[in-house]
Scaffold this active site. Sequence first.
Site, mmCIF file in Angstrom:
data_model
loop_
_atom_site.group_PDB
_atom_site.id
_atom_site.type_symbol
_atom_site.label_atom_id
_atom_site.label_comp_id
_atom_site.label_asym_id
_atom_site.label_seq_id
_atom_site.Cartn_x
_atom_site.Cartn_y
_atom_site.Cartn_z
ATOM 1 N N THR A 17 0.815 -1.225 0.000
ATOM 2 C CA THR A 17 0.000 0.000 0.000
ATOM 3 C C THR A 17 0.844 1.269 0.000
ATOM 4 O O THR A 17 0.308 2.367 -0.014
ATOM 5 C CB THR A 17 -0.956 0.021 1.213
ATOM 6 O OG1 THR A 17 -0.172 -0.149 2.402
ATOM 7 C CG2 THR A 17 -1.993 -1.079 1.123
ATOM 8 N N LYS A 43 -3.197 -3.137 8.106
ATOM 9 C CA LYS A 43 -4.211 -3.001 7.052
ATOM 10 C C LYS A 43 -4.790 -4.352 6.640
ATOM 11 O O LYS A 43 -5.423 -4.473 5.585
ATOM 12 C CB LYS A 43 -3.626 -2.270 5.840
ATOM 13 C CG LYS A 43 -3.249 -0.824 6.170
ATOM 14 C CD LYS A 43 -3.044 0.022 4.937
ATOM 15 C CE LYS A 43 -2.747 1.466 5.355
ATOM 16 N NZ LYS A 43 -2.338 2.305 4.235
ATOM 17 N N ILE A 98 13.613 -4.987 -3.282
ATOM 18 C CA ILE A 98 13.824 -3.860 -4.197
ATOM 19 C C ILE A 98 14.434 -2.665 -3.455
ATOM 20 O O ILE A 98 15.135 -1.851 -4.033
ATOM 21 C CB ILE A 98 12.471 -3.424 -4.827
ATOM 22 C CG1 ILE A 98 11.702 -4.630 -5.380
ATOM 23 C CG2 ILE A 98 12.682 -2.363 -5.898
ATOM 24 C CD1 ILE A 98 12.422 -5.437 -6.424
ATOM 25 N N THR A 99 14.161 -2.575 -2.173
ATOM 26 C CA THR A 99 14.562 -1.441 -1.339
ATOM 27 C C THR A 99 16.025 -1.055 -1.499
ATOM 28 O O THR A 99 16.900 -1.922 -1.470
ATOM 29 C CB THR A 99 14.323 -1.801 0.142
ATOM 30 O OG1 THR A 99 12.997 -2.285 0.271
ATOM 31 C CG2 THR A 99 14.546 -0.598 1.045
ATOM 32 N N TYR A 161 17.591 -2.311 -18.479
ATOM 33 C CA TYR A 161 16.458 -2.020 -19.370
ATOM 34 C C TYR A 161 17.003 -1.685 -20.765
ATOM 35 O O TYR A 161 16.467 -2.110 -21.779
ATOM 36 C CB TYR A 161 15.618 -0.834 -18.885
ATOM 37 C CG TYR A 161 15.290 -0.785 -17.410
ATOM 38 C CD1 TYR A 161 15.402 -1.909 -16.596
ATOM 39 C CD2 TYR A 161 14.842 0.396 -16.819
ATOM 40 C CE1 TYR A 161 15.103 -1.845 -15.245
ATOM 41 C CE2 TYR A 161 14.535 0.464 -15.476
ATOM 42 C CZ TYR A 161 14.675 -0.654 -14.690
ATOM 43 O OH TYR A 161 14.388 -0.575 -13.358
ATOM 44 N N GLU A 211 29.540 -4.265 -13.865
ATOM 45 C CA GLU A 211 30.050 -2.922 -13.594
ATOM 46 C C GLU A 211 31.415 -3.073 -12.952
ATOM 47 O O GLU A 211 31.727 -4.113 -12.379
ATOM 48 C CB GLU A 211 29.154 -2.212 -12.569
ATOM 49 C CG GLU A 211 27.880 -1.658 -13.111
ATOM 50 C CD GLU A 211 27.037 -1.034 -11.997
ATOM 51 O OE1 GLU A 211 27.572 -0.767 -10.901
ATOM 52 O OE2 GLU A 211 25.838 -0.840 -12.238
ATOM 53 N N HIS A 250 26.728 3.803 -7.030
ATOM 54 C CA HIS A 250 26.455 2.565 -6.319
ATOM 55 C C HIS A 250 27.529 2.340 -5.285
ATOM 56 O O HIS A 250 28.684 2.628 -5.513
ATOM 57 C CB HIS A 250 26.563 1.376 -7.271
ATOM 58 C CG HIS A 250 25.341 1.129 -8.065
ATOM 59 N ND1 HIS A 250 25.182 -0.008 -8.775
ATOM 60 C CD2 HIS A 250 24.248 1.858 -8.265
ATOM 61 C CE1 HIS A 250 24.025 0.035 -9.399
ATOM 62 N NE2 HIS A 250 23.442 1.162 -9.102
#
Lengths: 294, 391
Positions: A17, A43, A98-99, A161, A211, A250
């Site tokens: 959420t 929730k 993903i954090t 991507y 990389e 990074h």
Amino acid sequence: MSILIGAQTRLVVQGVTGREGEFHSRAMLEYGTPLVAGVTPGKGGQTALDGRVPVFDTVDEAVRETGANTSCIFVPAAGAPDAVMEAVSAGIETIFCITEGIPALDMIPVVETVRAAGARLIGPNCPGATSPGTAKVGIIPGSVHREGRVGVVSRSGTLTYEAVQAMTDAGIGQSTCVGIGGDPIIGTTFLDVLQLFAADPDTAAIVLIGEIGGSAEEQAAAWAAENLKGTPMAAFIAGRTAPEGKRMGHAGAIISGGAGTATSKVEALEAAGFRVAGSPTELPALLREAGFGG
Amino acid sequence: MKIHEADAKELLVAQGLPVPPWTVAQTPAEARRAAEGYFADGADRVVVKAQVLVGGRGKAGGVKLAGTPTEAEAVASAILGMDIRGMTVRKVLVGPAADIVKEYYLSAVLDRSERRILVMGSAEGGVEIEQVAAEHPEAIVTLHADPLLGLLDHQARAIAFALRLGQHWKTGAGIAKGLVRTMLAYDADLVEINPLAVIQERGDDGQPAERLVCLDAKVTLDDSALPRHPDLERYRDLDEEDPTDRQAREAGISFIKLDGTIGCMVNGAGLAMTTMDLVKRAGGEPANFLDIGGGARHERVAAAMRLILDDPKVNAILVNIFGGITRGDEVAHGLIEARAQQTREVPMVVRIVGTNAEEAGRLLREARFETATSLDEAAEKAVAASRGADA
């Protein structure tokens, strides 16, 4: 078939959420991903994404009620390591975190716990994975993909991507694309993913996008040299022109003391049979040169 | 974040590690007063050490001994203001000069490939550890701390014995544990003691006595963890931070200035490095590495543009955005806003693909920006624009 995610995936999104969680969950649903549950403490009992996804207070409940076996974490950095631990203790097999911005030392006991439980963690600070045509978990735009037989593994986000788009534009589809994340401490390495691709009958060729910094690409190359003979392989390494001793955004991409340079990685990959591209747009041609026909 | 030796020593002391006394001085007079105190306590000589965030300060003349308070003042006066690899010395550390019996090396560092804390020691301290590692790898002992429990007692003892610390093994084991404790307490990615030294002092009974101490200290902190250690922000040396770097940090932008002429604005570190590589391949020189980060809003895009234009060498700009979390139209708005504010005209090539790229393309065309479709094309156009500006 594919690796990590596929037809068998039943996904729970932790932090469903939140702003990021909701936005990307919607994209995952639209892609056709079997997103069966969300978790936001407090929730439970509500629904998310226009009533399409039930929300639970705990991962354990989500697993019991929906049979979720895969998790995707959008929880902020302060709570993300605990979110991984919660997923492990609820019996989740494959966890995508993903954090970004998680303190590195927080991940040491987490990675160890995941390993001891026989689960798998991808990330943190990773874009997730897509098995085109079947499921996408994370934040990779679905539009860049095309179904096919090339396994893609990368340490980057947007660079992935870019490379995948170039392949898709050239008519080369992917079995699974995996972003392993750019943090110093990550759950799944290049080497781990190469091993999964090697065992996947539907992956016929491999693209590795690395990389500068660290030695993960070199370690993967050493394994590939022995175990992926005859598989068409291409690679790209970002940071050939990056100056030494500078942290390039990074935590992962820092060269020091001559180790982890682009040159050392390119040499290791070439020695292992990878064709190394000077630009991501050259990857499709290199795959074909290496004998990939799909 | 790198911190000064004196600040690193403060952290070690807070964790109970043995560190000889020191004082930080910002003027020669302060250095003199500190030296007077140490001579009064019985020191034969004092050491004056430049506090800068770069290595090699000893070789650069930033570390000197002094035999009297007057000499300490003169030495401090010479070191303060000195330029060491581009850093101006603004502070010195003053302490009693140690009577060194033997030097060792000991550190705790994040080992990325093993995903554990690595403790590393050598009986050949006081020198470049990289050199020891290259020439005598057998002279280095390494051990991984337990991932769940930290450095265990027997591991700490094993290191102390491997270093052949003799009667000092217990202290050595305690220091090894202390380094890992320091790492965990402050989220450091490196805690390095070089040298760890056995020094000779006058004991309480007036007789010479040996003691194992941390003579130097280097600590780097994990930037991702700083939000939960607000007290460590006081160690950030704003004088040593380039104003441009500070602007970038405060705007949430990763920025590194380079020597070329083509300013780059990209989302994502890997793609930003790739963009630099392709500029170079097309025959140009990137002026910077710049990652606007994920989900950048138009304000951040405008801030990034100011950073790029602040560099007078920049004569062309390449914007490369692959929208995922970041929305292309948001970036386009930011670029239009930034151009309206900018003080000088610089040719710009913009490539935006991915999320909301169509809307971005429309906005950019209306505002008459030069656009490109592929990454290679964008790099080539930017290089051509830079050459044109040069001619």
